[in-house]
Write a protein that holds these residues in place. Structure first.
Motif, PDB file in Angstrom:
ATOM      1  N   LEU A   1      29.407 -26.827 -28.584  1.00 23.68           N
ATOM      2  CA  LEU A   1      30.730 -26.456 -28.089  1.00 23.68           C
ATOM      3  C   LEU A   1      31.453 -27.676 -27.524  1.00 23.68           C
ATOM      4  O   LEU A   1      32.662 -27.845 -27.732  1.00 23.68           O
ATOM      5  N   SER A   2      30.716 -28.528 -26.829  1.00 24.51           N
ATOM      6  CA  SER A   2      31.317 -29.740 -26.283  1.00 24.51           C
ATOM      7  C   SER A   2      31.923 -30.597 -27.391  1.00 24.51           C
ATOM      8  O   SER A   2      33.056 -31.099 -27.271  1.00 24.51           O
ATOM      9  N   LYS A   3      31.198 -30.733 -28.488  1.00 16.68           N
ATOM     10  CA  LYS A   3      31.714 -31.534 -29.605  1.00 16.68           C
ATOM     11  C   LYS A   3      32.957 -30.890 -30.216  1.00 16.68           C
ATOM     12  O   LYS A   3      33.940 -31.577 -30.514  1.00 16.68           O
ATOM     13  N   LEU A   4      32.941 -29.574 -30.393  1.00 14.91           N
ATOM     14  CA  LEU A   4      34.112 -28.877 -30.923  1.00 14.91           C
ATOM     15  C   LEU A   4      35.334 -29.065 -30.028  1.00 14.91           C
ATOM     16  O   LEU A   4      36.450 -29.280 -30.515  1.00 14.91           O
TER      17      LEU A   4
ATOM     18  N   TRP B   1      40.190 -28.678 -20.330  1.00 17.18           N
ATOM     19  CA  TRP B   1      39.423 -29.047 -19.121  1.00 17.18           C
ATOM     20  C   TRP B   1      38.045 -28.438 -19.317  1.00 17.18           C
ATOM     21  O   TRP B   1      37.886 -27.214 -19.264  1.00 17.18           O
ATOM     22  N   ALA B   2      37.028 -29.271 -19.556  1.00 17.65           N
ATOM     23  CA  ALA B   2      35.686 -28.754 -19.840  1.00 17.65           C
ATOM     24  C   ALA B   2      34.636 -29.711 -19.303  1.00 17.65           C
ATOM     25  O   ALA B   2      34.598 -30.880 -19.667  1.00 17.65           O
TER      26      ALA B   2
ATOM     27  N   LYS C   1      41.210 -28.630 -34.941  1.00 13.85           N
ATOM     28  CA  LYS C   1      41.747 -27.642 -33.986  1.00 13.85           C
ATOM     29  C   LYS C   1      41.515 -26.226 -34.518  1.00 13.85           C
ATOM     30  O   LYS C   1      41.132 -25.320 -33.759  1.00 13.85           O
ATOM     31  N   ARG C   2      41.717 -26.036 -35.801  1.00 15.13           N
ATOM     32  CA  ARG C   2      41.492 -24.700 -36.374  1.00 15.13           C
ATOM     33  C   ARG C   2      40.040 -24.275 -36.231  1.00 15.13           C
ATOM     34  O   ARG C   2      39.754 -23.090 -35.979  1.00 15.13           O
ATOM     35  N   GLU C   3      39.103 -25.223 -36.395  1.00 12.48           N
ATOM     36  CA  GLU C   3      37.683 -24.889 -36.224  1.00 12.48           C
ATOM     37  C   GLU C   3      37.395 -24.482 -34.775  1.00 12.48           C
ATOM     38  O   GLU C   3      36.680 -23.512 -34.521  1.00 12.48           O
ATOM     39  N   LEU C   4      37.940 -25.223 -33.824  1.00 10.69           N
ATOM     40  CA  LEU C   4      37.768 -24.875 -32.414  1.00 10.69           C
ATOM     41  C   LEU C   4      38.397 -23.523 -32.112  1.00 10.69           C
ATOM     42  O   LEU C   4      37.817 -22.697 -31.390  1.00 10.69           O
ATOM     43  N   PHE C   5      39.558 -23.275 -32.672  1.00  7.26           N
ATOM     44  CA  PHE C   5      40.292 -22.053 -32.343  1.00  7.26           C
ATOM     45  C   PHE C   5      39.600 -20.802 -32.877  1.00  7.26           C
ATOM     46  O   PHE C   5      39.847 -19.701 -32.380  1.00  7.26           O
ATOM     47  N   LYS C   6      38.748 -20.959 -33.890  1.00  7.88           N
ATOM     48  CA  LYS C   6      37.919 -19.827 -34.338  1.00  7.88           C
ATOM     49  C   LYS C   6      36.973 -19.389 -33.217  1.00  7.88           C
ATOM     50  O   LYS C   6      36.767 -18.190 -32.998  1.00  7.88           O
TER      51      LYS C   6
ATOM     52  N   VAL D   1      46.341 -19.506 -23.284  1.00 14.47           N
ATOM     53  CA  VAL D   1      45.370 -19.977 -22.295  1.00 14.47           C
ATOM     54  C   VAL D   1      44.052 -19.241 -22.519  1.00 14.47           C
ATOM     55  O   VAL D   1      44.051 -18.006 -22.630  1.00 14.47           O
ATOM     56  N   ALA D   2      42.947 -19.980 -22.589  1.00 11.21           N
ATOM     57  CA  ALA D   2      41.644 -19.364 -22.835  1.00 11.21           C
ATOM     58  C   ALA D   2      40.582 -19.999 -21.947  1.00 11.21           C
ATOM     59  O   ALA D   2      40.641 -21.193 -21.643  1.00 11.21           O
ATOM     60  N   VAL D   3      39.625 -19.184 -21.547  1.00  8.02           N
ATOM     61  CA  VAL D   3      38.469 -19.656 -20.786  1.00  8.02           C
ATOM     62  C   VAL D   3      37.222 -19.327 -21.594  1.00  8.02           C
ATOM     63  O   VAL D   3      36.985 -18.159 -21.937  1.00  8.02           O
ATOM     64  N   LEU D   4      36.427 -20.355 -21.911  1.00 10.11           N
ATOM     65  CA  LEU D   4      35.216 -20.178 -22.712  1.00 10.11           C
ATOM     66  C   LEU D   4      33.981 -20.292 -21.831  1.00 10.11           C
ATOM     67  O   LEU D   4      33.969 -21.053 -20.868  1.00 10.11           O
TER      68      LEU D   4
END
Length: 520
Positions: A400-403, A329-330, A305-310, A390-393
């Motif tokens: 990114l999908s794997k993260l 949701w992706a 989660k920390r890696e994704l949140f970077k 809440v974030a939109v990437l």
């Protein structure tokens, strides 16, 4: 298994090879990684898109914008092979490059391009962009993939079957019909359908197709016998192939009913989609789940989660908390997937977020010509920009999908039944201890039936009223919040990891293709 050429408009085999848009490409990539591991005689045929699908960027106000940047790949082998294809009365050269097996550990794939000096500018643009919004260009792409791909394979390989993944490559059927007759076509053509809604299956003006060269020298009357008038590509494929399959049990039932009126077609068998755990799954999550080491599973999940949140902080300027339940949701931004469903009742959504116990991430790529989907993307971004948690990437490519899958706690899927043929993103999320939460559609029907305690199910699949389904979604989110980070939660997550690979791993899928489709 007989040697087979697999035709697909897109392949997602590695982040660096940007020849894919979404799920169809992710599926093809997993298909070819697993087939290589199992040493199966499979070769791929696809298009080498000069500008990929598109590059999803942001304008100065943070809204999504479409950019096209030329791609270069020095790891593709020039095999010095060009074949002629006639499109709209013009002779066009199609050049083939080969992705060798050892580059990304896949079966070999031939990539086709018209973007070479031998062609005029208009002809070169055929292979510029995946799923070009111009209909004439789209038809030309199908002719290049089907006829050009067929000619390349006949020169470079000795195969028994030609498997078209979706009906894009259907011109191959008419090329074989032209060369050898219908008995040959029905002996060598295989077909996988992915679209469970009649309106989503491609229909074209038959005269336009004829003039474009879609049927080669085959006359319009003969073409109409297979695909009707107007011409339906799926109907023609079902009438001309040796075998056809759908990609989940629900999709198979839906397809059989949807095409029940089509005479002289093959039955549609089921081979449920799957994804490649060896590519998608984090080793630490796998080990902790197998050992039922819930503390280890919790620790590894929060590291991911920390890696994704970077990435979230970099893209969106939002600082998310690894100790809070994180829902993602992706996927492709398509209307039937209902990307804005979380915001259907904005007050309830805000209450969940403001409780401080839930974080949400959206990500995905609308079609570059789908203005409504882009408006939805930007609307979600504007609605949530000031919300904490809440974030939109932008983007939804492989890395990114794997993260997102490895760093999420819940993978939310909200399609309107029965529009999702299968969906596979939730499979790879479940392999990474992200619990699947979904409406009763696609692969989730099979997953929830087999292991109901390993996921959260929205609704009953019978009452499809959106008010009811949205209420169900908010209730399941509340349920997830109350359960999160307890021993029961990590047990549920570990069971999800352990159970999903029993059936939804690509090696099972590949073996079914070998036993059901790629046989005499």
């Amino acid at each position: 298994m007989k040697k087979t050429a697999y035709f697909s408009m897109e392949f997602a085999v590695d982040q660096s090879l940007k020849t894919y848009a979404g799920g169809l490409g992710f599926l093809a990539g997993s298909h070819f990684r697993a087939a290589k591991r199992l040493n199966l005689p499979l070769v791929g045929v696809s298009m080498l898109w000069s500008y990929g699908y598109y590059d999803q960027a942001k304008d100065r106000e943070g809204r999504m914008k479409v950019e096209h940047v030329r791609k270069y790949y020095d790891f593709l082998t020039d095999i010095n092979l060009k074949v002629p294809v006639t499109i709209n009365g013009t002779n066009i050269w199609v050049k083939a490059y080969k992705l060798e097996e050892n580059v990304f550990n896949t079966c070999p794939i031939y990539f086709l391009t018209t973007d070479i000096p031998e062609n005029d500018h208009l002809s070169r643009t055929i292979s510029y962009e995946l799923y070009d919004g111009n209909n004439l260009t789209h038809i030309a792409q199908e002719i290049v993939l089907g006829v050009g791909g067929y000619k390349v394979i006949r020169e470079a390989e000795n195969v028994k079957y030609f498997h078209i993944n979706e009906a894009h490559a259907l011109p191959i059927a008419f090329k074989m019909l032209e060369d050898y007759g219908i008995d040959y076509v029905k002996e060598h053509l295989l077909f996988t359908t992915h679209t469970p809604v009649a309106a989503g299956n491609e229909v074209q003006d038959i005269t336009l197709l004829k003039n474009m060269g879609f049927f080669g020298s085959i006359d319009t009357i003969t073409a109409e016998k297979y695909g009707g008038n107007p011409f339906n590509l799926t109907v023609a494929a079902l009438r001309m192939c040796k075998r056809a399959n759908a990609v989940s049990k629900l999709h198979t039932d839906t397809s059989e009913k949807m095409w029940s009126w089509v005479t002289n077609r093959v039955p549609i068998i089921n081979i449920t989609n799957a994804q490649d755990r060896y590519y998608w799954q984090d080793a630490g999550l796998k080990e902790a789940s197998e050992k039922k080491d819930y503390n280890g599973l919790q620790k590894r999940k929060k590291e991911l989660k920390r890696e994704l949140f970077k990435v979230v902080a970099d893209q969106a300027g939002k600082m998310l908390d690894p100790d809070i339940l994180t829902v993602v949701w992706a996927r492709r931004f398509a209307e039937y997937k209902r990307p804005s469903f979380l915001l259907r009742d904005e007050k309830k959504f805000r209450n969940l977020i403001e409780s401080g116990k839930l974080q949400i991430i959206w990500a995905g790529k609308p079609h570059p010509a789908d203005s409504n989907a882009q408006i939805t993307f930007n609307w979600i971004m504007s609605k949530t920009r000031e919300m904490k948690g809440v974030a939109v990437l932008t983007g939804y490519e492989l890395n990114l999908s794997k993260l997102l899958k490895q760093g999420s706690d819940v993978w939310l899927n909200t399609p309107k039944r029965p529009n999702e043929a299968s969906g596979t993103s939730g499979m790879t999320a479940a392999m990474n201890a992200s619990i699947h939460m979904s409406t009763v559609d696609g692969w989730h029907v099979e997953w929830a039936k087999e292991y109901p305690e390993d996921s959260f199910t929205i609704g009953d699949g019978i009452n499809l009223n959106e008010d009811y389904e949205s209420e169900e979604m908010y209730e399941r989110l509340k349920e997830a919040i109350s359960l999160y980070d307890t021993e029961e939660w990590w047990k549920k997550a570990a069971n999800s990891v352990n159970h999903v690979v029993e059936y939804f791993d690509t090696e099972r899928m590949i073996k079914e293709y070998s036993e059901k489709l790629y046989i005499d």
